[in-house]
Scaffold this motif. Structure first.
Motif, PDB file in Angstrom:
ATOM      1  N   ILE A  65       0.824  -1.038  -0.128  1.00 62.85           N
ATOM      2  CA  ILE A  65       0.026   0.023  -0.091  1.00 62.85           C
ATOM      3  C   ILE A  65       0.914   1.444  -0.075  1.00 62.85           C
ATOM      4  N   ALA A  66       1.918   1.237  -0.317  1.00 67.00           N
ATOM      5  CA  ALA A  66       3.084   2.425  -0.327  1.00 67.00           C
ATOM      6  C   ALA A  66       2.578   3.397  -1.104  1.00 67.00           C
ATOM      7  N   ALA A  67       1.577   3.194  -2.492  1.00 65.47           N
ATOM      8  CA  ALA A  67       0.955   4.152  -3.247  1.00 65.47           C
ATOM      9  C   ALA A  67      -0.029   4.903  -2.387  1.00 65.47           C
ATOM     10  N   LEU A  68      -0.684   4.479  -1.302  1.00 65.29           N
ATOM     11  CA  LEU A  68      -1.502   5.355  -0.489  1.00 65.29           C
ATOM     12  C   LEU A  68      -0.870   6.102   0.248  1.00 65.29           C
ATOM     13  N   GLU A  69       0.490   5.961   0.924  1.00 66.48           N
ATOM     14  CA  GLU A  69       1.349   6.905   1.548  1.00 66.48           C
ATOM     15  C   GLU A  69       1.556   7.954   0.585  1.00 66.48           C
ATOM     16  N   THR A  70       2.080   7.789  -0.539  1.00 70.70           N
ATOM     17  CA  THR A  70       2.215   8.917  -1.481  1.00 70.70           C
ATOM     18  C   THR A  70       1.013   9.580  -1.770  1.00 70.70           C
ATOM     19  N   ALA A  71      -0.098   9.094  -2.057  1.00 74.42           N
ATOM     20  CA  ALA A  71      -1.272   9.918  -2.119  1.00 74.42           C
ATOM     21  C   ALA A  71      -1.656  10.781  -0.870  1.00 74.42           C
ATOM     22  N   ALA A  72      -1.591  10.171   0.294  1.00 77.32           N
ATOM     23  CA  ALA A  72      -1.922  10.920   1.295  1.00 77.32           C
ATOM     24  C   ALA A  72      -1.153  12.220   1.675  1.00 77.32           C
ATOM     25  N   VAL A  73       0.431  12.113   1.377  1.00 72.10           N
ATOM     26  CA  VAL A  73       1.122  13.226   1.407  1.00 72.10           C
ATOM     27  C   VAL A  73       0.935  14.195   0.265  1.00 72.10           C
ATOM     28  N   THR A  74       0.468  13.909  -0.877  1.00 70.24           N
ATOM     29  CA  THR A  74       0.033  14.609  -1.877  1.00 70.24           C
ATOM     30  C   THR A  74      -1.079  15.373  -1.559  1.00 70.24           C
ATOM     31  N   ASP A  75      -2.038  14.680  -0.807  1.00 73.90           N
ATOM     32  CA  ASP A  75      -3.501  15.162  -0.458  1.00 73.90           C
ATOM     33  C   ASP A  75      -3.393  16.019   0.888  1.00 73.90           C
ATOM     34  N   GLY A  76      -2.244  16.136   1.348  1.00 77.21           N
ATOM     35  CA  GLY A  76      -1.987  17.117   2.847  1.00 77.21           C
ATOM     36  C   GLY A  76      -2.571  16.282   3.863  1.00 77.21           C
ATOM     37  N   LYS A  77      -2.718  15.020   3.946  1.00 76.19           N
ATOM     38  CA  LYS A  77      -3.295  14.160   5.112  1.00 76.19           C
ATOM     39  C   LYS A  77      -2.015  13.837   6.166  1.00 76.19           C
ATOM     40  N   SER A  78      -2.292  13.829   7.499  1.00 74.69           N
ATOM     41  CA  SER A  78      -1.294  13.644   8.257  1.00 74.69           C
ATOM     42  C   SER A  78      -1.440  12.004   8.319  1.00 74.69           C
ATOM     43  N   ILE A  79      -0.174  11.472   8.313  1.00 70.64           N
ATOM     44  CA  ILE A  79      -0.175  10.064   8.063  1.00 70.64           C
ATOM     45  C   ILE A  79       0.916   9.412   9.193  1.00 70.64           C
ATOM     46  N   PHE A  80       0.691   8.152   9.639  1.00 66.62           N
ATOM     47  CA  PHE A  80       1.685   7.620  10.553  1.00 66.62           C
ATOM     48  C   PHE A  80       1.752   5.971   9.911  1.00 66.62           C
ATOM     49  N   ILE A  81       2.916   5.500   9.608  1.00 66.64           N
ATOM     50  CA  ILE A  81       2.828   4.239   9.220  1.00 66.64           C
ATOM     51  C   ILE A  81       3.349   3.222  10.220  1.00 66.64           C
ATOM     52  N   ILE A  82       2.499   2.372  10.716  1.00 68.89           N
ATOM     53  CA  ILE A  82       2.931   1.364  11.924  1.00 68.89           C
ATOM     54  C   ILE A  82       3.843   0.485  11.281  1.00 68.89           C
ATOM     55  N   PRO A  83       5.131   0.417  11.941  1.00 70.28           N
ATOM     56  CA  PRO A  83       6.220  -0.456  11.687  1.00 70.28           C
ATOM     57  C   PRO A  83       5.713  -2.010  11.758  1.00 70.28           C
ATOM     58  N   GLN A  84       6.175  -2.986  10.921  1.00 64.67           N
ATOM     59  CA  GLN A  84       5.840  -4.222  11.100  1.00 64.67           C
ATOM     60  C   GLN A  84       6.106  -4.764  12.639  1.00 64.67           C
ATOM     61  N   THR A  85       7.342  -4.350  13.015  1.00 66.99           N
ATOM     62  CA  THR A  85       8.158  -4.747  14.363  1.00 66.99           C
ATOM     63  C   THR A  85       7.367  -4.339  15.715  1.00 66.99           C
ATOM     64  N   LEU A  86       6.356  -3.297  15.606  1.00 69.96           N
ATOM     65  CA  LEU A  86       5.695  -2.835  16.678  1.00 69.96           C
ATOM     66  C   LEU A  86       4.847  -4.020  17.238  1.00 69.96           C
ATOM     67  N   ARG A  87       4.737  -4.326  18.669  1.00 68.87           N
ATOM     68  CA  ARG A  87       3.849  -5.139  19.159  1.00 68.87           C
ATOM     69  C   ARG A  87       3.051  -4.537  20.236  1.00 68.87           C
ATOM     70  N   VAL A  88       3.457  -3.284  20.777  1.00 66.52           N
ATOM     71  CA  VAL A  88       2.736  -2.847  21.922  1.00 66.52           C
ATOM     72  C   VAL A  88       2.161  -1.526  21.456  1.00 66.52           C
ATOM     73  N   GLU A  89       0.936  -1.514  21.756  1.00 68.25           N
ATOM     74  CA  GLU A  89       0.301  -0.157  21.223  1.00 68.25           C
ATOM     75  C   GLU A  89       0.899   1.171  21.831  1.00 68.25           C
ATOM     76  N   SER A  90       1.348   0.996  23.286  1.00 67.82           N
ATOM     77  CA  SER A  90       1.818   2.224  23.838  1.00 67.82           C
ATOM     78  C   SER A  90       3.024   2.460  23.328  1.00 67.82           C
ATOM     79  N   GLU A  91       3.838   1.784  22.778  1.00 70.17           N
ATOM     80  CA  GLU A  91       5.073   2.242  21.999  1.00 70.17           C
ATOM     81  C   GLU A  91       4.900   2.879  20.588  1.00 70.17           C
ATOM     82  N   LEU A  92       3.683   3.291  20.266  1.00 71.59           N
ATOM     83  CA  LEU A  92       3.400   3.832  18.851  1.00 71.59           C
ATOM     84  C   LEU A  92       3.449   5.443  19.381  1.00 71.59           C
TER      85      LEU A  92
END
Length: 163
Positions: A65-92
């Motif tokens: 879904i990397a194309a959606l990241e590009t589209a979000a940036v172009t559209d001026g949306k705030s984005i955050f990409i959750i890393p694959q390695t993240l296991r604990v919500e509090s570390e987000l």
């Protein structure tokens, strides 16, 4: 207790079936199907109206879904990409409250139930800081099944989008 063991068995069986099918996909098929998924998400009212979006960093077998990241940036949306390695919500380290979350999974039911990989990360996130966001499951069409074994803590998607 017997019902919990049965649900766990059903989940592990469905996980194994889906992982086998995902691993059998060719790279070209995955890319072509991912492009269709991204187009559907991009055209959806949920995406169009969202200002703050959580995306996932795709594993090799997941929709790309990397194309959606590009589209979000172009559209001026705030984005955050959750890393694959993240296991604990509090570390987000999230600096905004999301109004849209794209959620990966191994299987989804048409009713919006999701089977994840078993760690519970997304269930906790979707009941925590992303509780008020629109939750959109993202998957390949064969990952849409009639029913997914569920437990009370499992988060439900508002929509599921596939190729």
């Amino acid at each position: 207790m017997m019902a919990e063991a049965e649900t766990a068995f059903e989940k592990s069986t469905l996980r194994a079936q889906m992982l086998q099918q995902l691993q059998a996909m060719t790279s070209d098929d995955r890319i072509a199907r991912s492009e269709k998924i991204c187009a559907r998400v991009f055209d959806s009212p949920a995406w169009q109206s969202a200002r703050a979006v959580l995306l996932f960093s795709s594993m090799r077998t997941e929709p790309q879904i990397a194309a959606l990241e590009t589209a979000a940036v172009t559209d001026g949306k705030s984005i955050f990409i959750i890393p694959q390695t993240l296991r604990v919500e509090s570390e987000l380290e999230l600096t905004f409250t999301p109004d849209l979350v794209l959620v990966p999974g191994l299987a989804f039911s048409r009713a919006g139930h999701r089977l994840g990989r078993g760690g519970g990360f997304y269930d906790r996130l979707l009941r925590g800081r992303a509780a008020h966001a629109i939750k959109v499951g993202v998957c390949f069409a064969f990952q849409l099944v009639e029913a997914v074994p569920i437990e009370p803590h499992d988060a439900i998607m508002n929509a599921v989008m596939s190729d």
